[in-house]
Motif scaffolding. Structure first.
Motif, PDB file in Angstrom:
ATOM      1  N   ALA A  83      -7.080 -34.234  18.141  1.00  0.00           N
ATOM      2  CA  ALA A  83      -7.711 -33.286  19.073  1.00  0.00           C
ATOM      3  C   ALA A  83      -9.041 -33.838  19.577  1.00  0.00           C
ATOM      4  O   ALA A  83      -9.367 -33.702  20.767  1.00  0.00           O
ATOM      5  CB  ALA A  83      -7.903 -31.931  18.396  1.00  0.00           C
ATOM      6  N   HIS A  84      -9.808 -34.489  18.697  1.00  0.00           N
ATOM      7  CA  HIS A  84     -11.067 -35.115  19.118  1.00  0.00           C
ATOM      8  C   HIS A  84     -10.797 -36.200  20.148  1.00  0.00           C
ATOM      9  O   HIS A  84     -11.503 -36.310  21.160  1.00  0.00           O
ATOM     10  CB  HIS A  84     -11.802 -35.740  17.927  1.00  0.00           C
ATOM     11  CG  HIS A  84     -12.231 -34.769  16.893  1.00  0.00           C
ATOM     12  ND1 HIS A  84     -12.612 -35.161  15.630  1.00  0.00           N
ATOM     13  CD2 HIS A  84     -12.345 -33.425  16.906  1.00  0.00           C
ATOM     14  CE1 HIS A  84     -12.946 -34.104  14.920  1.00  0.00           C
ATOM     15  NE2 HIS A  84     -12.782 -33.035  15.669  1.00  0.00           N
ATOM     16  N   ALA A  85      -9.783 -37.026  19.888  1.00  0.00           N
ATOM     17  CA  ALA A  85      -9.433 -38.102  20.820  1.00  0.00           C
ATOM     18  C   ALA A  85      -9.091 -37.519  22.192  1.00  0.00           C
ATOM     19  O   ALA A  85      -9.518 -38.055  23.227  1.00  0.00           O
ATOM     20  CB  ALA A  85      -8.268 -38.923  20.268  1.00  0.00           C
ATOM     21  N   ASP A  86      -8.339 -36.436  22.203  1.00  0.00           N
ATOM     22  CA  ASP A  86      -7.969 -35.808  23.468  1.00  0.00           C
ATOM     23  C   ASP A  86      -9.193 -35.285  24.215  1.00  0.00           C
ATOM     24  O   ASP A  86      -9.308 -35.451  25.436  1.00  0.00           O
ATOM     25  CB  ASP A  86      -6.973 -34.667  23.225  1.00  0.00           C
ATOM     26  CG  ASP A  86      -5.618 -35.160  22.729  1.00  0.00           C
ATOM     27  OD1 ASP A  86      -5.335 -36.378  22.811  1.00  0.00           O
ATOM     28  OD2 ASP A  86      -4.842 -34.313  22.237  1.00  0.00           O
ATOM     29  N   LEU A  87     -10.126 -34.665  23.495  1.00  0.00           N
ATOM     30  CA  LEU A  87     -11.353 -34.166  24.127  1.00  0.00           C
ATOM     31  C   LEU A  87     -12.185 -35.314  24.701  1.00  0.00           C
ATOM     32  O   LEU A  87     -12.727 -35.206  25.808  1.00  0.00           O
ATOM     33  CB  LEU A  87     -12.187 -33.381  23.103  1.00  0.00           C
ATOM     34  CG  LEU A  87     -11.619 -32.040  22.649  1.00  0.00           C
ATOM     35  CD1 LEU A  87     -12.378 -31.514  21.431  1.00  0.00           C
ATOM     36  CD2 LEU A  87     -11.650 -31.036  23.796  1.00  0.00           C
ATOM     37  N   LEU A  88     -12.285 -36.400  23.946  1.00  0.00           N
ATOM     38  CA  LEU A  88     -13.049 -37.557  24.412  1.00  0.00           C
ATOM     39  C   LEU A  88     -12.401 -38.175  25.648  1.00  0.00           C
ATOM     40  O   LEU A  88     -13.089 -38.516  26.622  1.00  0.00           O
ATOM     41  CB  LEU A  88     -13.181 -38.593  23.294  1.00  0.00           C
ATOM     42  CG  LEU A  88     -14.061 -38.168  22.120  1.00  0.00           C
ATOM     43  CD1 LEU A  88     -13.820 -39.064  20.914  1.00  0.00           C
ATOM     44  CD2 LEU A  88     -15.533 -38.167  22.518  1.00  0.00           C
ATOM     45  N   ALA A  89     -11.078 -38.317  25.632  1.00  0.00           N
ATOM     46  CA  ALA A  89     -10.372 -38.884  26.783  1.00  0.00           C
ATOM     47  C   ALA A  89     -10.581 -38.014  28.020  1.00  0.00           C
ATOM     48  O   ALA A  89     -10.813 -38.531  29.124  1.00  0.00           O
ATOM     49  CB  ALA A  89      -8.890 -39.043  26.463  1.00  0.00           C
ATOM     50  N   ALA A  90     -10.520 -36.705  27.844  1.00  0.00           N
ATOM     51  CA  ALA A  90     -10.726 -35.797  28.971  1.00  0.00           C
ATOM     52  C   ALA A  90     -12.140 -35.926  29.530  1.00  0.00           C
ATOM     53  O   ALA A  90     -12.340 -35.923  30.752  1.00  0.00           O
ATOM     54  CB  ALA A  90     -10.452 -34.355  28.547  1.00  0.00           C
ATOM     55  N   ARG A  91     -13.131 -36.066  28.649  1.00  0.00           N
ATOM     56  CA  ARG A  91     -14.518 -36.216  29.116  1.00  0.00           C
ATOM     57  C   ARG A  91     -14.701 -37.540  29.843  1.00  0.00           C
ATOM     58  O   ARG A  91     -15.414 -37.605  30.855  1.00  0.00           O
ATOM     59  CB  ARG A  91     -15.499 -36.113  27.929  1.00  0.00           C
ATOM     60  CG  ARG A  91     -16.964 -36.193  28.328  1.00  0.00           C
ATOM     61  CD  ARG A  91     -17.372 -35.078  29.274  1.00  0.00           C
ATOM     62  NE  ARG A  91     -18.787 -35.180  29.638  1.00  0.00           N
ATOM     63  CZ  ARG A  91     -19.304 -34.648  30.726  1.00  0.00           C
ATOM     64  NH1 ARG A  91     -18.552 -33.953  31.555  1.00  0.00           N
ATOM     65  NH2 ARG A  91     -20.591 -34.791  30.985  1.00  0.00           N
ATOM     66  N   ILE A  92     -14.073 -38.593  29.360  1.00  0.00           N
ATOM     67  CA  ILE A  92     -14.153 -39.895  30.036  1.00  0.00           C
ATOM     68  C   ILE A  92     -13.644 -39.771  31.472  1.00  0.00           C
ATOM     69  O   ILE A  92     -14.278 -40.236  32.419  1.00  0.00           O
ATOM     70  CB  ILE A  92     -13.365 -40.960  29.243  1.00  0.00           C
ATOM     71  CG1 ILE A  92     -14.092 -41.282  27.938  1.00  0.00           C
ATOM     72  CG2 ILE A  92     -13.154 -42.227  30.078  1.00  0.00           C
ATOM     73  CD1 ILE A  92     -13.256 -42.065  26.922  1.00  0.00           C
ATOM     74  N   VAL A  93     -12.507 -39.107  31.635  1.00  0.00           N
ATOM     75  CA  VAL A  93     -11.942 -38.917  32.970  1.00  0.00           C
ATOM     76  C   VAL A  93     -12.869 -38.049  33.815  1.00  0.00           C
ATOM     77  O   VAL A  93     -13.110 -38.333  34.998  1.00  0.00           O
ATOM     78  CB  VAL A  93     -10.525 -38.307  32.882  1.00  0.00           C
ATOM     79  CG1 VAL A  93     -10.011 -37.901  34.264  1.00  0.00           C
ATOM     80  CG2 VAL A  93      -9.564 -39.300  32.225  1.00  0.00           C
ATOM     81  N   GLN A  94     -13.424 -37.010  33.217  1.00  0.00           N
ATOM     82  CA  GLN A  94     -14.337 -36.110  33.934  1.00  0.00           C
ATOM     83  C   GLN A  94     -15.548 -36.877  34.475  1.00  0.00           C
ATOM     84  O   GLN A  94     -16.063 -36.562  35.541  1.00  0.00           O
ATOM     85  CB  GLN A  94     -14.788 -35.002  32.986  1.00  0.00           C
ATOM     86  CG  GLN A  94     -15.360 -33.797  33.665  1.00  0.00           C
ATOM     87  CD  GLN A  94     -15.636 -32.690  32.662  1.00  0.00           C
ATOM     88  OE1 GLN A  94     -16.198 -32.941  31.590  1.00  0.00           O
ATOM     89  NE2 GLN A  94     -15.249 -31.473  32.989  1.00  0.00           N
ATOM     90  N   LEU A  95     -15.965 -37.902  33.738  1.00  0.00           N
ATOM     91  CA  LEU A  95     -17.109 -38.708  34.171  1.00  0.00           C
ATOM     92  C   LEU A  95     -16.698 -39.860  35.100  1.00  0.00           C
ATOM     93  O   LEU A  95     -17.501 -40.733  35.415  1.00  0.00           O
ATOM     94  CB  LEU A  95     -17.854 -39.274  32.954  1.00  0.00           C
ATOM     95  CG  LEU A  95     -18.608 -38.251  32.113  1.00  0.00           C
ATOM     96  CD1 LEU A  95     -19.190 -38.896  30.863  1.00  0.00           C
ATOM     97  CD2 LEU A  95     -19.714 -37.584  32.940  1.00  0.00           C
ATOM     98  N   GLY A  96     -15.438 -39.855  35.523  1.00  0.00           N
ATOM     99  CA  GLY A  96     -14.985 -40.869  36.468  1.00  0.00           C
ATOM    100  C   GLY A  96     -14.550 -42.169  35.820  1.00  0.00           C
ATOM    101  O   GLY A  96     -14.401 -43.182  36.496  1.00  0.00           O
TER     102      GLY A  96
END
Length: 182
Positions: A83-96
């Protein structure tokens, strides 16, 4: 004495929102070094993935009188790390950025190591070491960000709190191992 930050006028907010619209959530007010933040987040992502894999192995390999209960705890931790990995991946995408899931470089980017471990106490120890590494890594990242990227900082603090719970639980499990199993 700190002077209060001056608020941006409504017309300026509206104008700025229309500029560089292709950058999505990354607005003119984003103060952090975005390439560095993306690097740190991808390192954290790699760390979480390595932890998922190590916990999964330990879940399946746990044996002995305490194997079933400790193995079940490893599975819970593995799912939380995913779940942490998924949150981090989503934030990476959010930051472009692009989340780096490449298996070829995963171990090199991870702060924690993948140690198979053979005995139940060794598995607990290795997972506890990895959690302690993650705790210090996340604290460092939060300090690095300061108030330049509050959204990422809040995310990292939430993950940090779970990592501290994991470390506490693992320390309790290790303490509860009979002397012959240490």
């Amino acid at each position: 004495m700190n002077t209060p930050h001056e608020l941006t006028s409504i017309p300026d907010l509206r104008r700025q929102a229309r500029e560089h619209i292709e950058q999505g959530a990354v607005t003119a007010g984003y103060d952090a070094d975005r390439p560095k933040v993306l690097q740190l987040l991808n390192e954290a992502l790699a760390t979480e993935i390595v932890c998922v894999l190590r916990y999964r192995r330990h879940h399946f390999m746990a044996s002995g009188i305490h194997g079933q209960s400790v193995g079940a705890e490893f599975l819970v931790h593995s799912n939380e790390e995913q779940a942490h990995a998924d949150l981090l991946a989503a934030r990476i995408v959010q930051l472009g950025g692009e989340p780096d899931f490449s298996p070829e470089t995963l171990s090199a980017r991870s702060h924690a190591e993948y140690v198979p471990a053979e005995t139940l106490p060794d598995m607990i120890r290795e997972n506890l070491v990895a959690e302690r590494i993650a705790i210090d890594s996340y604290r460092d990242m939060v300090r690095y960000l300061g108030d330049q990227d509050p959204t990422t900082s809040v995310l990292l603090k939430q993950i940090l709190a779970v990592e501290e719970e994991h470390a506490d639980e693992l320390a309790d499990l290790l303490e509860g191992m009979p002397a012959g199993e240490h």
